[in-house]
Design a protein around this motif. Sequence first.
Motif, short mmCIF file in Angstrom:
data_model
loop_
_atom_site.label_atom_id
_atom_site.label_comp_id
_atom_site.label_asym_id
_atom_site.label_seq_id
_atom_site.Cartn_x
_atom_site.Cartn_y
_atom_site.Cartn_z
N VAL A 1 -4.03 -25.93 -15.34
CA VAL A 1 -2.36 -25.88 -15.69
C VAL A 1 -1.93 -24.53 -15.56
CG1 VAL A 1 -0.75 -26.33 -17.34
CG2 VAL A 1 -2.65 -28.15 -16.73
N VAL A 2 -2.57 -23.66 -16.20
CA VAL A 2 -2.25 -22.14 -15.90
C VAL A 2 -2.04 -21.67 -14.54
CG1 VAL A 2 -2.84 -19.62 -16.18
CG2 VAL A 2 -2.77 -21.28 -18.14
N GLN A 3 -2.95 -22.14 -13.75
CA GLN A 3 -2.98 -21.75 -12.22
C GLN A 3 -1.89 -22.39 -11.52
OE1 GLN A 3 -6.86 -23.08 -11.18
NE2 GLN A 3 -7.95 -21.01 -11.22
N ASN A 4 -1.55 -23.69 -12.05
CA ASN A 4 -0.42 -24.27 -11.38
C ASN A 4 0.93 -23.83 -11.79
OD1 ASN A 4 1.79 -26.72 -12.00
ND2 ASN A 4 0.69 -27.18 -10.17
N LEU A 5 1.09 -23.33 -13.06
CA LEU A 5 2.31 -22.60 -13.60
C LEU A 5 2.55 -21.37 -12.88
CD1 LEU A 5 1.88 -23.67 -17.34
CD2 LEU A 5 3.61 -24.62 -15.64
N ILE A 6 1.46 -20.30 -12.83
CA ILE A 6 1.78 -19.24 -12.26
C ILE A 6 2.06 -19.28 -10.97
CG2 ILE A 6 0.45 -17.19 -11.68
CD1 ILE A 6 -1.23 -17.33 -14.23
N LYS B 1 5.58 -20.01 -10.29
CA LYS B 1 6.30 -19.27 -11.15
C LYS B 1 7.22 -19.75 -12.28
CE LYS B 1 6.36 -15.64 -7.41
NZ LYS B 1 7.18 -14.92 -6.51
N SER B 2 6.57 -20.72 -12.96
CA SER B 2 7.07 -21.56 -13.99
C SER B 2 6.61 -21.17 -15.14
CB SER B 2 7.05 -22.85 -13.51
OG SER B 2 7.71 -23.96 -14.63
N LYS B 3 7.64 -21.31 -16.42
CA LYS B 3 7.12 -21.22 -17.77
C LYS B 3 6.60 -22.53 -18.16
CE LYS B 3 11.05 -18.19 -19.32
NZ LYS B 3 11.95 -18.03 -20.12
N GLY B 4 5.50 -22.49 -19.29
CA GLY B 4 5.03 -23.69 -19.80
C GLY B 4 4.53 -23.66 -21.01
N ALA C 1 1.13 -14.65 -21.94
CA ALA C 1 2.57 -14.60 -22.15
C ALA C 1 3.54 -13.76 -21.29
CB ALA C 1 2.35 -13.57 -23.56
N LYS C 2 2.86 -12.86 -20.58
CA LYS C 2 3.59 -12.31 -19.31
C LYS C 2 4.41 -13.14 -18.44
CE LYS C 2 -0.28 -11.05 -16.79
NZ LYS C 2 -1.21 -9.70 -16.28
N TYR C 3 3.66 -14.22 -18.34
CA TYR C 3 4.24 -15.36 -17.22
C TYR C 3 4.78 -16.51 -18.00
CZ TYR C 3 0.16 -13.73 -14.75
OH TYR C 3 -0.57 -12.94 -14.09
N GLY C 4 5.52 -16.21 -19.22
CA GLY C 4 6.29 -17.07 -20.06
C GLY C 4 5.62 -18.25 -20.27
N TYR D 1 9.29 -18.59 -29.15
CA TYR D 1 9.05 -17.60 -29.67
C TYR D 1 7.88 -17.63 -30.50
CZ TYR D 1 9.89 -12.50 -30.72
OH TYR D 1 9.87 -11.16 -30.84
N ILE D 2 6.95 -18.81 -30.33
CA ILE D 2 5.58 -18.92 -31.14
C ILE D 2 4.52 -18.89 -29.72
CG2 ILE D 2 4.33 -20.37 -32.46
CD1 ILE D 2 7.10 -21.35 -33.66
N THR D 3 3.67 -18.10 -30.15
CA THR D 3 2.44 -18.19 -29.16
C THR D 3 1.37 -17.55 -29.80
OG1 THR D 3 1.86 -17.98 -26.83
CG2 THR D 3 2.61 -16.05 -28.00
N GLY D 4 -0.08 -18.08 -29.53
CA GLY D 4 -1.23 -17.61 -30.18
C GLY D 4 -1.23 -18.10 -31.67
#
Length: 253
Positions: A128-133, A136-139, A179-182, A238-241
């Motif tokens: 899914v990360v590969q797809n989002l990157i 160029k989409s947030k997720g 995180a840098k990819y949103g 603004y919540i991650t990790g």
Amino acid sequence: MDLNLKGKVAIVTGGGSGLGASISEVLALEGANVVVNYFVDEANVFKFVDQLNEKYDTRAIPLYGDITKASDIENVIARTVDIYGKVDILVNNAGVWPTAFVESMADEEWEKTIKINLTGPFMFSKRVVQNLIGRKSKGKIINIVSQAAFHGSTSGHAHYAAAKGGVVTFTVSLAREVAKYGINVTAVAPGMMRTPMNKKELAENEAKYIERIPLGRISDPVEVAYTVAFLASDKADYITGATIDVTGGMLMR
């Protein structure tokens, strides 16, 4: 609160029963299109998806897939993109909760539990990360863990606890990387819930479990599902990790 999920596309692994079904339903209630991934109980999953589509103004579909097989995961993602054009949200919910004490646990049972509960979320998240990157989409990626990830187990679930502890740490590592990819990556730690997976244990030991819960009751899975839906929304941008404690006070961390 409007979670602004209308039109979002969510894949929920193990989304047709127990906690997964509650997550699928709350996301549909909030307007998301839900891909209900399943591995067993096909007839009931199809009935459940039909009920979602009758009840809510959204579109849910069932998609078969073994979360430990790369080809199955890739097929679920590809079909989701073919049907909806995108993936916005992944909920890694599917898992197993076998019982065996370490001294008598078969090596194969340990390996299977780790493969489903830890390797599966890694494999699905990676793709899914590969797809989002690539788009160029947030997720949003939300991993379902457990209070056992922090407390361990005294009741024959060491393999489950170890896997869930691994998912907690994986959540932090992946969150830092993407995180840098949103892309936000979080985890939700439930305690004991009234689900088919826990039916036998609750029938035998409900009073014992309640003694460990400061709020003094077993949760309904929908209470956990509300937290998942919030983390999937833009209200949690603004919540991650983080791992969110939804245990009725068992963790308080």
